[in-house]
Write a protein that holds these residues in place. Sequence first.
Motif, PDB file in Angstrom:
ATOM      1  N   LEU A   1      32.525  42.157  29.510  1.00  0.00           N
ATOM      2  CA  LEU A   1      31.811  43.277  30.136  1.00  0.00           C
ATOM      3  C   LEU A   1      32.486  43.596  31.457  1.00  0.00           C
ATOM      4  CD1 LEU A   1      28.059  42.375  29.641  1.00  0.00           C
ATOM      5  CD2 LEU A   1      29.215  44.406  28.820  1.00  0.00           C
ATOM      6  N   TYR A   2      32.615  44.857  31.728  1.00  0.00           N
ATOM      7  CA  TYR A   2      33.222  45.275  32.983  1.00  0.00           C
ATOM      8  C   TYR A   2      32.340  46.331  33.628  1.00  0.00           C
ATOM      9  CZ  TYR A   2      37.165  42.898  31.021  1.00  0.00           C
ATOM     10  OH  TYR A   2      37.967  41.943  30.463  1.00  0.00           O
ATOM     11  N   SER A   3      32.107  46.160  34.898  1.00  0.00           N
ATOM     12  CA  SER A   3      31.278  47.094  35.647  1.00  0.00           C
ATOM     13  C   SER A   3      32.107  48.312  36.032  1.00  0.00           C
ATOM     14  CB  SER A   3      30.736  46.412  36.907  1.00  0.00           C
ATOM     15  OG  SER A   3      30.101  47.351  37.717  1.00  0.00           O
ATOM     16  N   LYS A   4      31.515  49.485  35.950  1.00  0.00           N
ATOM     17  CA  LYS A   4      32.206  50.712  36.350  1.00  0.00           C
ATOM     18  C   LYS A   4      32.251  50.856  37.862  1.00  0.00           C
ATOM     19  CE  LYS A   4      31.309  53.317  32.188  1.00  0.00           C
ATOM     20  NZ  LYS A   4      30.780  54.533  31.628  1.00  0.00           N
ATOM     21  N   GLN A   5      31.510  50.052  38.578  1.00  0.00           N
ATOM     22  CA  GLN A   5      31.464  50.160  40.030  1.00  0.00           C
ATOM     23  C   GLN A   5      32.643  49.469  40.703  1.00  0.00           C
ATOM     24  OE1 GLN A   5      27.707  48.403  40.801  1.00  0.00           O
ATOM     25  NE2 GLN A   5      26.543  50.175  40.111  1.00  0.00           N
ATOM     26  N   VAL A   6      33.334  48.616  39.972  1.00  0.00           N
ATOM     27  CA  VAL A   6      34.454  47.866  40.533  1.00  0.00           C
ATOM     28  C   VAL A   6      35.735  48.661  40.310  1.00  0.00           C
ATOM     29  CG1 VAL A   6      35.756  45.708  40.387  1.00  0.00           C
ATOM     30  CG2 VAL A   6      33.284  45.706  40.058  1.00  0.00           C
ATOM     31  N   PRO A   7      36.585  48.785  41.320  1.00  0.00           N
ATOM     32  CA  PRO A   7      37.852  49.502  41.126  1.00  0.00           C
ATOM     33  C   PRO A   7      38.714  48.813  40.066  1.00  0.00           C
ATOM     34  CG  PRO A   7      37.482  49.018  43.452  1.00  0.00           C
ATOM     35  CD  PRO A   7      36.403  48.331  42.689  1.00  0.00           C
ATOM     36  N   TRP A   8      39.512  49.583  39.370  1.00  0.00           N
ATOM     37  CA  TRP A   8      40.291  49.077  38.238  1.00  0.00           C
ATOM     38  C   TRP A   8      41.224  47.945  38.624  1.00  0.00           C
ATOM     39  CZ3 TRP A   8      45.550  49.094  38.223  1.00  0.00           C
ATOM     40  CH2 TRP A   8      46.179  49.877  39.184  1.00  0.00           C
ATOM     41  N   PHE A   9      41.792  47.968  39.822  1.00  0.00           N
ATOM     42  CA  PHE A   9      42.775  46.952  40.205  1.00  0.00           C
ATOM     43  C   PHE A   9      42.142  45.588  40.429  1.00  0.00           C
ATOM     44  CE2 PHE A   9      41.542  49.266  44.023  1.00  0.00           C
ATOM     45  CZ  PHE A   9      41.155  48.260  44.884  1.00  0.00           C
ATOM     46  N   LYS A  10      40.814  45.516  40.523  1.00  0.00           N
ATOM     47  CA  LYS A  10      40.157  44.218  40.684  1.00  0.00           C
ATOM     48  C   LYS A  10      39.900  43.533  39.339  1.00  0.00           C
ATOM     49  CE  LYS A  10      37.940  44.840  45.113  1.00  0.00           C
ATOM     50  NZ  LYS A  10      36.681  44.797  45.845  1.00  0.00           N
ATOM     51  N   TYR A  11      39.650  44.296  38.297  1.00  0.00           N
ATOM     52  CA  TYR A  11      39.371  43.659  37.013  1.00  0.00           C
ATOM     53  C   TYR A  11      40.545  43.739  36.037  1.00  0.00           C
ATOM     54  CZ  TYR A  11      38.271  48.211  34.896  1.00  0.00           C
ATOM     55  OH  TYR A  11      38.320  49.492  34.429  1.00  0.00           O
ATOM     56  N   ALA A  12      41.578  44.489  36.332  1.00  0.00           N
ATOM     57  CA  ALA A  12      42.723  44.622  35.424  1.00  0.00           C
ATOM     58  C   ALA A  12      43.400  43.273  35.130  1.00  0.00           C
ATOM     59  CB  ALA A  12      43.719  45.628  35.966  1.00  0.00           C
ATOM     60  N   PRO A  13      43.677  42.416  36.139  1.00  0.00           N
ATOM     61  CA  PRO A  13      44.311  41.121  35.811  1.00  0.00           C
ATOM     62  C   PRO A  13      43.451  40.252  34.881  1.00  0.00           C
ATOM     63  CG  PRO A  13      44.495  41.556  38.150  1.00  0.00           C
ATOM     64  CD  PRO A  13      43.581  42.598  37.581  1.00  0.00           C
ATOM     65  N   LYS A  14      42.150  40.256  35.090  1.00  0.00           N
ATOM     66  CA  LYS A  14      41.258  39.471  34.231  1.00  0.00           C
ATOM     67  C   LYS A  14      41.298  40.015  32.797  1.00  0.00           C
ATOM     68  CE  LYS A  14      37.147  38.338  35.760  1.00  0.00           C
ATOM     69  NZ  LYS A  14      35.717  38.400  36.103  1.00  0.00           N
ATOM     70  N   TYR A  15      41.358  41.322  32.655  1.00  0.00           N
ATOM     71  CA  TYR A  15      41.422  41.954  31.342  1.00  0.00           C
ATOM     72  C   TYR A  15      42.709  41.557  30.616  1.00  0.00           C
ATOM     73  CZ  TYR A  15      41.648  45.597  27.815  1.00  0.00           C
ATOM     74  OH  TYR A  15      41.745  46.266  26.637  1.00  0.00           O
ATOM     75  N   VAL A  16      43.818  41.529  31.314  1.00  0.00           N
ATOM     76  CA  VAL A  16      45.103  41.160  30.707  1.00  0.00           C
ATOM     77  C   VAL A  16      45.071  39.702  30.254  1.00  0.00           C
ATOM     78  CG1 VAL A  16      47.562  40.829  31.172  1.00  0.00           C
ATOM     79  CG2 VAL A  16      46.403  42.906  31.968  1.00  0.00           C
ATOM     80  N   VAL A  17      44.517  38.813  31.062  1.00  0.00           N
ATOM     81  CA  VAL A  17      44.428  37.401  30.692  1.00  0.00           C
ATOM     82  C   VAL A  17      43.552  37.229  29.457  1.00  0.00           C
ATOM     83  CG1 VAL A  17      43.530  35.158  31.421  1.00  0.00           C
ATOM     84  CG2 VAL A  17      44.897  36.523  33.004  1.00  0.00           C
ATOM     85  N   LYS A  18      42.406  37.892  29.416  1.00  0.00           N
ATOM     86  CA  LYS A  18      41.516  37.777  28.259  1.00  0.00           C
ATOM     87  C   LYS A  18      42.167  38.335  27.003  1.00  0.00           C
ATOM     88  CE  LYS A  18      37.079  37.471  30.423  1.00  0.00           C
ATOM     89  NZ  LYS A  18      35.788  37.204  29.863  1.00  0.00           N
ATOM     90  N   MET A  19      42.935  39.412  27.158  1.00  0.00           N
ATOM     91  CA  MET A  19      43.617  40.003  26.011  1.00  0.00           C
ATOM     92  C   MET A  19      44.667  39.026  25.468  1.00  0.00           C
ATOM     93  SD  MET A  19      45.521  43.685  25.716  1.00  0.00           S
ATOM     94  CE  MET A  19      46.766  43.260  26.902  1.00  0.00           C
ATOM     95  N   CYS A  20      45.395  38.357  26.351  1.00  0.00           N
ATOM     96  CA  CYS A  20      46.393  37.374  25.921  1.00  0.00           C
ATOM     97  C   CYS A  20      45.730  36.199  25.204  1.00  0.00           C
ATOM     98  CB  CYS A  20      47.198  36.874  27.120  1.00  0.00           C
ATOM     99  SG  CYS A  20      48.276  38.124  27.819  1.00  0.00           S
TER     100      CYS A  20
END
Length: 94
Positions: free
Chosen positions: A64-83
Motif C-alpha cells: 500500500l502506498y499513500s498518495k500524500q507522500v512524494p514519489w521519491f520517498k516511496y520509489a526505492p521501497k517499491y523497487v526493492v519489493k518488486m525485486c
Amino acid sequence: MKILYVTNGDDKYGAASSLKELIQLEMGMDNIEIEVLNTEHNGLNKWCDERKIKNYSFKYYESLYSKQVPWFKYAPKYVVKMCLYYVSLKSIDL
C-alpha cells in the motif's frame, strides 16, 4: 464447468473450513472441475491433495502506498519489493 477458488488462509480458521464444506458439496455434482489457489503450501493444500483436487500455491506480496507522500520517498521501497517479488517467482515450481 471449471471453478477456481482463491484463498489466502490455512484450514485452521472459519473461511477455509467453509471453503472445504463448499468444495465437498460441489464434488458430488457432475461436470464440475475444482481447482484451489492458495498463498502458501499449507494444510488446505494437503487436504486437497488427499481428495485429488488440483491445487496451487503462489506467494504474493501486498503493498500500500499513500498518495500524500512524494514519489521519491516511496520509489526505492517499491523497487526493492518488486525485486523480491520476481526473485520469489523464480523459486516457485508450477
